[in-house]
Enzyme design. Structure first.
Site, short mmCIF file in Angstrom:
data_model
loop_
_atom_site.label_atom_id
_atom_site.label_comp_id
_atom_site.label_asym_id
_atom_site.label_seq_id
_atom_site.Cartn_x
_atom_site.Cartn_y
_atom_site.Cartn_z
N LYS A 25 0.84 -1.08 0.14
CA LYS A 25 0.13 0.05 0.15
C LYS A 25 0.88 1.26 -0.09
CE LYS A 25 -2.87 0.78 3.68
NZ LYS A 25 -2.75 2.13 4.07
N ARG A 30 2.71 5.97 -3.45
CA ARG A 30 3.80 6.72 -4.04
C ARG A 30 3.97 6.63 -5.15
NH1 ARG A 30 4.42 5.48 1.43
NH2 ARG A 30 5.91 6.70 2.67
N GLY A 94 -5.06 7.86 4.99
CA GLY A 94 -4.28 8.75 5.69
C GLY A 94 -2.96 8.97 4.92
N ARG A 122 -8.88 12.32 12.08
CA ARG A 122 -7.61 12.00 12.35
C ARG A 122 -6.68 13.11 12.07
NH1 ARG A 122 -5.62 6.87 8.94
NH2 ARG A 122 -3.80 7.39 9.99
N GLN A 169 4.94 9.31 7.27
CA GLN A 169 4.10 10.05 6.46
C GLN A 169 4.49 11.58 6.71
OE1 GLN A 169 0.03 9.01 8.02
NE2 GLN A 169 0.04 7.28 6.85
N ASP A 321 2.03 -1.15 11.89
CA ASP A 321 0.48 -1.29 11.32
C ASP A 321 0.26 -2.78 11.57
OD1 ASP A 321 -0.20 1.15 10.20
OD2 ASP A 321 1.01 0.46 8.16
N LYS A 348 -4.58 5.80 14.64
CA LYS A 348 -4.40 5.06 13.00
C LYS A 348 -6.00 5.29 12.59
CE LYS A 348 -0.15 4.56 12.70
NZ LYS A 348 0.66 5.18 11.63
N ARG A 352 -6.41 1.86 17.75
CA ARG A 352 -6.03 0.40 17.50
C ARG A 352 -5.74 -0.04 18.69
NH1 ARG A 352 -3.27 0.46 11.60
NH2 ARG A 352 -5.18 0.12 10.47
N ARG A 394 -7.63 -3.17 9.36
CA ARG A 394 -6.68 -4.10 10.25
C ARG A 394 -7.47 -4.74 11.34
NH1 ARG A 394 -2.29 -3.45 6.83
NH2 ARG A 394 -1.85 -1.12 6.20
C1 S3P Z 1 2.77 4.70 6.15
C2 S3P Z 1 3.38 5.19 7.22
C3 S3P Z 1 2.73 4.82 8.60
C4 S3P Z 1 1.87 3.68 8.43
C5 S3P Z 1 0.81 3.86 7.29
C6 S3P Z 1 1.62 3.90 6.08
C7 S3P Z 1 3.40 5.31 4.86
O1 S3P Z 1 2.24 5.69 9.23
O2 S3P Z 1 1.03 3.54 9.58
O3 S3P Z 1 -0.11 2.89 7.18
O4 S3P Z 1 3.32 4.65 3.73
O5 S3P Z 1 4.38 6.36 4.86
P1 S3P Z 1 2.96 6.81 9.98
O6 S3P Z 1 4.44 6.86 9.40
O7 S3P Z 1 2.46 8.47 10.10
O8 S3P Z 1 3.21 5.91 11.41
#
Ligand code: S3P
Length: 438
Positions: A25, A30, A94, A122, A169, A321, A348, A352, A394
């Site tokens: 994912k 990206r 997110g 969120r 993120q 995750d 999340k 969770r 999840r």
């Molecule tokens: C992700 C980063 C994670 C993860 C999300 C995917 C990403 O979040 O929980 O499912 O693709 O950069 P955080 O980096 O904010 O913890």
């Protein structure tokens, strides 16, 4: 709103066979976004065609890029220089919204972002704070929640930003904003997944990384109005999704399951280290490279007698995750598994920590919930409860895996959101022999 789709899973015989992991994912988001910014046509194979990624596909189209499906998991994305105004709905994603906020920051445009009920609850200031420091204006009328508008501009400045928590993120949003900013953009972070850095490098940008003596990592790039170079991206299988079948095999007596083509990345594999530390028979076979700078392997998991452990909190970001499904493994282990330093789980797709504790305790598993942790004591799983999923894929999949070893089955209130990350979950589980009634 889609109508609710309740599902029950029941105690099942040995799980056997091989499945192919769905596309990752994080990398799928990206690939679409960076392809949407690049000069030329980026070809993508193995894309996760889940609802979250389709929201990102729609978003880049609204921003002005072209994206076309040419076959199963095969996509072509023609990049554009984004401009004007757009209104984007990121659904449940997110990662989609947070990375896009950064990606649009250096263009001459105004973009309003929204999402589903879960996404609208969120926190977004972790992204908009550094973007504002770079010179972006943000319309924030909901206390840091969506809907929000990013008033981007081509004159933003590079910054040095220390992320307040290990978060790919946040890091990715700042780096993507930095692509078109004046000067250098530098992120100092507790290490988090590095897919953005790898993909930017594959698309012709220089991204430099330095390990600091205190264990943090410094990542920087220089801004430029030169565009990324389109490339081919092979999306590897998602280790977070693969973990559901792996844990199902470990806890279901007699099982022997292979999940093919799973990404091997040290920032994503901590759940497998934890499962092995619990005594899980988890082997990585046929490790090989794929296009786009990642490696994959086939994961073979066989039923094992698991023992509770204290999970290393310094690896929390590398398995962030996977805690709900790890907690299901812990429910089947002898002794207690302690999971600490996981406060991020509270923001999340659902809270969770609370949702995992409720799914376990409702089905007769001993669990202790703390502000930033969980302890789970293994034993017989009674089952019999209907789990509230809070629109969290999840939590839904973890509950259904728990049902496979329960006395009385485990039900969930809704399975529809599983398609956000794992559209083939039910086909895969039934191919392995799992009993799930929709
Ligand atoms: C992700 C980063 C994670 C993860 C999300 C995917 C990403 O979040 O929980 O499912 O693709 O950069 P955080 O980096 O904010 O913890």
């Amino acid at each position: 709103m889609s109508s609710l789709k309740p599902v029950t899973s029941r105690r099942s015989g040995p799980l056997t066979g091989a499945i192919r992991a769905p596309g990752d994912k994080s990398i799928s988001h990206r690939a679409i976004m960076l392809g949407g910014m690049a000069d030329g046509v980026t070809t993508v194979s193995g894309l996760l065609e889940g609802a979250d990624i389709m929201s990102t596909v729609e978003a880049v189209r609204k921003l002005g890029s072209k994206a076309a499906r040419t076959g199963e998991g095969q996509w072509e994305v023609e990049g554009a220089v984004w401009e004007g105004s757009a209104s984007v709905d990121c659904g449940n994603a997110g990662t989609g919204v947070r990375l896009l906020m950064g990606a649009v920051a250096g263009y001459d445009m105004e973009v309003s972002f929204t999402g589903d009920e879960s996404l609208r609850s969120r926190p977004m200031r972790r992204i908009t704070d550094p973007l504002q420091m770079m010179g972006v204006d943000v319309v924030d009328e909901n206390d840091g929640r969506l809907p929000m508008t990013i008033k981007a501009n081509p004159d933003i400045n590079g910054i040095t930003y220390e992320t307040p928590k290990a978060s790919a993120q946040i890091k990715s949003a700042v780096l993507l904003a930095g692509l078109r900013a004046r000067g250098r953009t530098c992120v100092i972070e507790k290490p988090s997944r590095d897919h953005t850095e790898r993909m930017l490098t594959a698309m012709g940008r220089t991204v430099t990384t330095e390990e600091l003596p205190d264990g943090r990592r410094k990542v920087w790039l220089d801004g430029s109005k030169d565009r990324l170079t389109a490339t081919h991206i092979d999306v590897p299988g998602d280790p977070s999704s693969a973990a559901f079948a792996v844990v199902a095999a470990l806890i279901t007596p007699g099982s022997d399951v292979v999940v093919e083509g799973v990404m091997l990345n040290p920032r994503r594999d901590a759940v497998y280290d934890a499962l092995r530390a619990m005594g899980g028979d988890v082997a990585f076979e046929n490790a090989r490279n794929v296009g786009g700078g990642e490696r994959v392997a086939d994961i073979r998991a066989r039923h094992s007698r698991l023992t509770g452990i204290t999970v290393d909190p310094s690896r929390a970001a590398d398995m962030i995750d996977e805690y709900p499904i790890l907690a299901v493994a812990a429910a089947c282990a002898s002794g207690t598994t302690h999971m600490n330093g996981i406060g991020e789980l509270r923001v999340k797709e659902s809270d969770r920590i609370a949702a995992t504790a409720a799914l376990l305790s409702g089905n007769g598993v001993r669990v202790e919930e703390r502000e930033d942790g969980l302890s789970v004591t293994g034993g017989a799983v009674e089952g019999g409860a209907s789990v509230t999923t809070h629109h969290d894929h999840r939590i839904a999949m973890s509950a259904l895996v728990l049902g496979l070893v329960s006395e009385r089955g485990v039900s969930i209130d809704d399975a529809s959101m599983i398609a956000t990350s794992y559209p083939d979950f039910f086909d895969h589980m039934s191919a392995l022999g799992a009993g799930m009634e929709q």
